[in-house]
Design an enzyme around this catalytic site. Structure first.
Site, PDB file in Angstrom:
ATOM      1  CB  SER A  33      -0.592  -0.230   1.161  1.00 48.49           C
ATOM      2  OG  SER A  33      -1.949   1.034   1.027  1.00 48.49           O
TER       3      SER A  33
ATOM      4  CG  ASP B  83      -7.348  -2.113  -4.009  1.00 49.32           C
ATOM      5  OD1 ASP B  83      -7.236  -1.640  -3.321  1.00 49.32           O
ATOM      6  OD2 ASP B  83      -5.864  -3.436  -3.288  1.00 49.32           O
TER       7      ASP B  83
ATOM      8  CG  HIS C 244      -6.019  -2.117  -0.467  1.00 50.65           C
ATOM      9  ND1 HIS C 244      -5.283  -1.361  -0.622  1.00 50.65           N
ATOM     10  CD2 HIS C 244      -5.447  -0.896   0.703  1.00 50.65           C
ATOM     11  CE1 HIS C 244      -4.623  -0.249  -0.918  1.00 50.65           C
ATOM     12  NE2 HIS C 244      -4.527  -0.148   0.225  1.00 50.65           N
TER      13      HIS C 244
HETATM   14  C1  MLT Z   1      -1.415   5.899  -0.178  1.00 46.77           C
HETATM   15  O1  MLT Z   1      -1.683   7.032   0.460  1.00 46.77           O
HETATM   16  O2  MLT Z   1       0.103   5.976   0.134  1.00 46.77           O
HETATM   17  C2  MLT Z   1      -2.469   5.071  -0.517  1.00 46.77           C
HETATM   18  O3  MLT Z   1      -3.694   5.599  -0.841  1.00 46.77           O
HETATM   19  C3  MLT Z   1      -2.448   3.874  -0.021  1.00 46.77           C
HETATM   20  C4  MLT Z   1      -2.590   4.415   1.677  1.00 46.77           C
HETATM   21  O4  MLT Z   1      -4.006   4.156   2.450  1.00 46.77           O
HETATM   22  O5  MLT Z   1      -1.894   4.237   2.283  1.00 46.77           O
END
Ligand code: MLT
Length: 206
Positions: A102, A152, A183
């Site tokens: 992520s 996702d 996700h």
């Molecule tokens: C981010 O902010 O890098 C992406 O949205 C993934 C997350 O939720 O961290």
């Protein structure tokens, strides 16, 4: 940067760079690294940004909307940190494979987007396109595994495919492991990444 380093049993193997998701820590992906190759050295890093107390690797303006200036600054900071850690812990700087989930996958993708020699390869679980409207460096032959979910809601399948195309256009060799989930990081996508790694880095057929 806050981090730990575990020297692996086989120093000729790549060093895994572990990059956690939002709210995680440097040790979160240690079991995942162990499933992929338990003989590799591991450098686990904690993101320097805090979002309401949750560690991240760069700031965001909203869900999925990145603070581009901070992303560029933090990508450079992480790249320089890896340079220093290689000297300090004595691992091969030219043989580092990122394992990111992520937000951690997004900064790993950003390392690939900004620096030709930052990573020898990357395992990106649920990454997004870190930046648009820029030319990527020459990534010829850089192996990248993307773990993605067909459902996702954060890293949508179209964005996964766009990321793969951008990396491939720069010369990277990309494999996508699709899961019919969202996700979350699943056991079966880690197994797919492990099989990919064994095939590419250990010459094994799993
Ligand atoms: C981010 O902010 O890098 C992406 O949205 C993934 C997350 O939720 O961290």
């Amino acid at each position: 940067m806050k981090h730990f380093f575990h020297k692996g049993k086989d120093i000729n193997q790549p060093t895994f760079l572990l990059l956690h998701g939002t709210g995680g820590t440097e040790t979160d992906l240690l079991p995942v690294a162990g499933m992929i190759d338990d003989s590799a050295s591991v450098l686990g890093v904690r993101g320097n940004v805090s979002e309401n107390g949750m560690p991240r690797f760069f700031r965001r303006l909203a869900e999925g909307v990145f603070d581009e200036e901070d992303l560029i600054f933090r990508t450079r900071e992480l790249n320089e940190f890896i340079d220093q850690a290689a000297v300090c812990h004595g691992f091969d700087r030219d043989n580092v494979i990122a394992i990111g989930y992520s937000n951690g996958a997004n900064i790993a993708a950003s390392l690939l987007f900004h620096y030709e020699h930052a990573l020898g390869g990357a395992i990106l679980f649920h990454p997004m396109v870190p930046r648009r409207g820029m030319d990527l460096p020459n990534l010829t032959g850089t192996p990248v595994f993307i773990g993605a979910g067909t459902n996702d809601p954060i890293c949508k399948p179209e964005e996964t495919k766009e990321l793969a195309e951008r990396l491939e256009r720069a010369g990277a060799s990309v494999d996508i492991g699709w899961e019919n989930f969202g996700h979350q990081l699943t056991h079966s996508e880690v197994q797919k990444a492990a099989a990919w790694y064994a095939r590419l880095f250990k010459g094994e057929l799993k």
